[in-house]
Scaffold this active site. Sequence first.
Site, PDB file in Angstrom:
ATOM      1  N   TYR A  69       4.623   1.191 -22.740  1.00  0.00           N
ATOM      2  CA  TYR A  69       4.530   0.432 -21.495  1.00  0.00           C
ATOM      3  C   TYR A  69       4.506  -1.064 -21.765  1.00  0.00           C
ATOM      4  CZ  TYR A  69       3.134   4.731 -18.999  1.00  0.00           C
ATOM      5  OH  TYR A  69       3.084   5.985 -18.434  1.00  0.00           O
ATOM      6  N   LEU A 250       3.238   8.988  -5.297  1.00  0.00           N
ATOM      7  CA  LEU A 250       3.984   8.428  -4.171  1.00  0.00           C
ATOM      8  C   LEU A 250       5.492   8.471  -4.403  1.00  0.00           C
ATOM      9  CD1 LEU A 250       1.677   5.414  -3.235  1.00  0.00           C
ATOM     10  CD2 LEU A 250       1.920   7.599  -2.053  1.00  0.00           C
ATOM     11  N   GLY A 251       5.911   9.262  -5.388  1.00  0.00           N
ATOM     12  CA  GLY A 251       7.340   9.467  -5.586  1.00  0.00           C
ATOM     13  C   GLY A 251       8.129   8.184  -5.754  1.00  0.00           C
ATOM     14  N   LEU A 255       7.480   7.981  -0.972  1.00  0.00           N
ATOM     15  CA  LEU A 255       6.538   8.633  -0.073  1.00  0.00           C
ATOM     16  C   LEU A 255       5.626   7.646   0.647  1.00  0.00           C
ATOM     17  CD1 LEU A 255       5.773  11.765  -2.259  1.00  0.00           C
ATOM     18  CD2 LEU A 255       6.988  11.717  -0.062  1.00  0.00           C
ATOM     19  N   THR A 256       5.843   6.344   0.445  1.00  0.00           N
ATOM     20  CA  THR A 256       5.189   5.348   1.296  1.00  0.00           C
ATOM     21  C   THR A 256       5.932   5.181   2.608  1.00  0.00           C
ATOM     22  OG1 THR A 256       6.471   3.447   0.483  1.00  0.00           O
ATOM     23  CG2 THR A 256       4.480   4.058  -0.762  1.00  0.00           C
ATOM     24  N   GLY A 257       7.162   5.685   2.658  1.00  0.00           N
ATOM     25  CA  GLY A 257       7.977   5.570   3.860  1.00  0.00           C
ATOM     26  C   GLY A 257       8.819   4.311   3.922  1.00  0.00           C
ATOM     27  N   LYS A 258       8.628   3.392   2.952  1.00  0.00           N
ATOM     28  CA  LYS A 258       9.327   2.109   3.081  1.00  0.00           C
ATOM     29  C   LYS A 258      10.832   2.240   2.913  1.00  0.00           C
ATOM     30  CE  LYS A 258       8.413   0.563  -1.701  1.00  0.00           C
ATOM     31  NZ  LYS A 258       7.781  -0.511  -2.504  1.00  0.00           N
TER      32      LYS A 258
END
Length: 360
Positions: A69, A250-251, A255-258
Amino acid sequence: MNLTKVTGMKAVGTKDIARRRLGRSTLEVPAIGLGTMTFGQQVDERTAHAIMDEAFEAGIDFLDAAEMYPVPARAETFGDTERIVGSWLARRPRESVIVATKVAGPARGIEWIRGGPLALDESNIRQAVEGSLARLRTDYIDLYQIHWPARNVPMFGQYEYDPGGEREAESLRSQLEALGRLIEEGKIRHVGVSNETPWGLMTCLRLADEGLPRVVSIQNAYHLMNRTFDVGLSEVCTREQVSLLAYSPLGFGHLTGKYAERADAAGRINEFPQFGQRYFKENVAPASRAYALLAHEHGLTPTQLALAFCYRRHAVASTLIGVTTRTQLRENIDAWTVTLSNALNEAIDALHLRYTNPAP
């Protein structure tokens, strides 16, 4: 048998984040862990320290890192995440924080890590551990994980095993033997795997019966659009008491929908498209829109729906959240207070049958 039995609670103001035992170990982790792969790329050191400070005060004392990372992995930033975590860790009593990190495996084209090792042999594992200890400024690692298998397996967006891709690989036996010696030396305390398959996990557990270190956790992607874990690994982990550390809940932001609202929204999937292979499949967009709509119908944000789903799944010991701002951190923590009704869980399962694992 409930491998994620709640063993205690840590007060966090008006919230209480459960603590769960990791596998058969004595180690207890909070139900929410902090993933750090953005530190050093999207998040500078000062902001990362502020995020870790706030997370710690909220009861999140479990940090997950990796030698490769931040991501996307680059020679210029290699090791920066562990260095940032290490500079923060130096200000805390070491025993107050649970630190996890990982050794990079072969076959990913990262030539700047130990010369691009072709094997996870003892020399490479030992070099990796010593490097992580130095960057983290500590003399031991609580949970040391094999980041991905050395052998040929489908991963990171692949979804079928291809026997034509077989290659020479260091055996799981030799990897666990090397890790066992590092445990004896006190440099690592517990062993985990990541991005692993049922065959790989069962092989590790069989070897543990022969006296090698027992794997206590498996860190795999797990979220509303990727429930492949539930097919085979869930039974293995439940019966064998191995805990799931769920990453990417949150994929990758879907999956936040943004991205359902704007395909070009700011975020990792657009900033680093080469890093999100899982999410360029046909049903990802309609599935994420469907879950976002379901959340709104029940008075929730898409983020609350996705995280509440992961936070209380029976096999999940800790859900690893990844954030770039303190605002995101607070939203993720606040989702702990959300409880999904039976009707909402049934609706989630109905969508899962319609859009089955679009992002494996």
